[in-house]
Design an enzyme around this catalytic site. Structure first.
Site, PDB file in Angstrom:
ATOM      1  CG  LEU A 143      61.661  14.094   4.935  1.00  8.47           C
ATOM      2  CD1 LEU A 143      60.179  14.079   4.557  1.00  8.47           C
ATOM      3  CD2 LEU A 143      62.199  12.672   4.977  1.00  8.47           C
ATOM      4  CG  ASP A 144      67.260  14.248   0.233  1.00  5.60           C
ATOM      5  OD1 ASP A 144      67.948  14.750   1.147  1.00  5.60           O
ATOM      6  OD2 ASP A 144      67.543  13.182  -0.338  1.00  5.60           O
ATOM      7  NE  ARG A 145      65.065  22.329  -3.589  1.00  7.67           N
ATOM      8  CZ  ARG A 145      64.666  23.592  -3.447  1.00  7.67           C
ATOM      9  NH1 ARG A 145      63.403  23.921  -3.714  1.00  7.67           N
ATOM     10  NH2 ARG A 145      65.505  24.518  -3.046  1.00  7.67           N
ATOM     11  CB  THR A 147      62.265  12.931  -0.127  1.00 10.49           C
ATOM     12  OG1 THR A 147      63.384  12.460  -0.869  1.00 10.49           O
ATOM     13  CG2 THR A 147      61.615  11.763   0.605  1.00 10.49           C
ATOM     14  CG  HIS A 250      71.218  12.474  -1.831  1.00  8.38           C
ATOM     15  ND1 HIS A 250      71.809  13.138  -2.881  1.00  8.38           N
ATOM     16  CD2 HIS A 250      70.387  13.377  -1.256  1.00  8.38           C
ATOM     17  CE1 HIS A 250      71.359  14.378  -2.961  1.00  8.38           C
ATOM     18  NE2 HIS A 250      70.491  14.550  -1.972  1.00  8.38           N
TER      19      HIS A 250
END
Length: 344
Positions: A143-145, A147, A250
């Site tokens: 997961l993105d930082r 999120t 993203h």
């Protein structure tokens, strides 16, 4: 060639990207240097050319060309986790059995190290998540930082391989919750804009490409997102369920911004303003609403790779989204678990 080293991937080091394996062994090597060695064919695995993203396995032999300062490879090291971090990451566990575990990742914590991610990340805290296992759990997706939400880790190599296949082959079902600026119309739909990296090397921002033009833009990849509006606050904001049919960098953030309804708190794709400029809203709601990203991996369905049981994992919202939901009068009990399947 003088200075060439042949390093064997040690026990416990398998099933990870070549670039991460190499940089742990040779801390002075930059990511750019790794990619250059791969392009030139100087860095090889079992004699074959590789990419930085190639996964290495235990027992493979890596040919390493001469490196800066002639540094010898460091011994495989076990990451030391600060006690506060160990307690924090263990408190995030929402499911665990002998084969896998799932975390409710907090926002602001990276899944893995890398450019701009720093030294504090979930992969680096793996030792605190061993529990009774002989080895650290392995990430099988990320997961993105910024999120939050469900992140699955495998507790052994066999499970890691099976879970990686399941995510790659889209045999899992992930539903994200997001607060977005404005209200998408129609209230349920599919976004099919392709995505391509924008900016210079190392850029983590994506640019949306019309589906008809994806094949004409170098590096562009097809991307598909299903969305559904669950609740709306007049015309100013909406609570949306998002399903990433594909898994591009993203993707959800870029797709919702392309619709003119960026995810609340997403300064990268929606800017820092609040106003509606006619072609889309700004990403901030203003007032007491948090400026943090309002994107959360709410649920994940997958078939257990060992037992065959169907798992349905759910992660509670992070604090800043709980506060926003309360201020906007949104209640998780008022919406279906999977609004896409509940529609006729």
């Amino acid at each position: 060639m003088s200075g060439v080293q042949k390093v064997v991937v040690a026990a416990g080091e398998g099933d990870q990207r070549l670039d991460r394996w190499l940089r742990r062994r040779f801390p002075q090597v930059t990511q750019g240097a790794v990619e250059k060695m791969c392009r030139k064919g100087d860095l090889r695995v079992d004699g074959g050319r590789v990419k930085a993203s190639t996964r290495v396995e235990e027992g493979q032999e890596v040919r390493v060309p001469p490196l800066a300062q002639g540094q010898a490879p460091a011994a495989p090291r076990r990451e030391k986790v600060a006690e506060a971090d160990a307690e924090m990451i263990r408190s995030c566990v929402i499911y665990r059995d002998d084969h896998l575990l799932a975390l409710n990742k907090p926002p602001g914590l990276a899944s893995q190290g890398g450019s701009g991610q720093g030294d504090r990340h979930i992969d680096g805290m793996g030792d605190a998540l061993r529990f009774d296992a002989d080895e650290q759990p392995r990430l099988v997706h990320r997961l993105d930082r910024d999120t939050s939400g469900i992140l699955v880790m495998a507790r052994n190599r066999m499970t890691a391989a099976a879970l990686s296949d399941a995510f790659r082959d889209r045999e899992t079902r992930k539903i994200y919750w997001a607060a977005v600026a404005g209200v998408p119309h129609p209230r349920m739909g599919t976004v099919r804009y392709g995505l391509v990296k924008a900016g210079g090397a190392g850029s983590e921002k994506m640019r949306a490409i019309h589906p008809d033009e994806v094949g004409e833009v170098k590096g562009a990849k097809n991307a598909t997102t299903d969305y559904a509006v669950l609740e709306a606050l007049g015309g100013r904001a909406a609570w949306c369920a998002l399903v990433p049919v594909t898994g591009r960098t993203h993707q959800l953030r870029a797709h919702m911004a392309e619709l003119g309804h960026p995810i609340v708190g997403d300064g990268k794709y929606g800017g820092s303003g609040q106003e509606n400029m006619g072609d889309g809203w700004g990403a901030q709601l203003g007032g007491e609403i948090s400026r943090k990203l309002h994107l959360h991996a709410r649920s994940l369905q997958l078939t257990h790779p060992i037992t065959g049981a169907r798992l349905h994992l759910t992660a509670p919202l992070p604090d800043h989204m709980v506060q926003t939901w309360a201020m906007l009068g949104w209640d998780a009990g008022d919406v279906p678990v999977d609004p896409f399947l509940d529609e006729d």
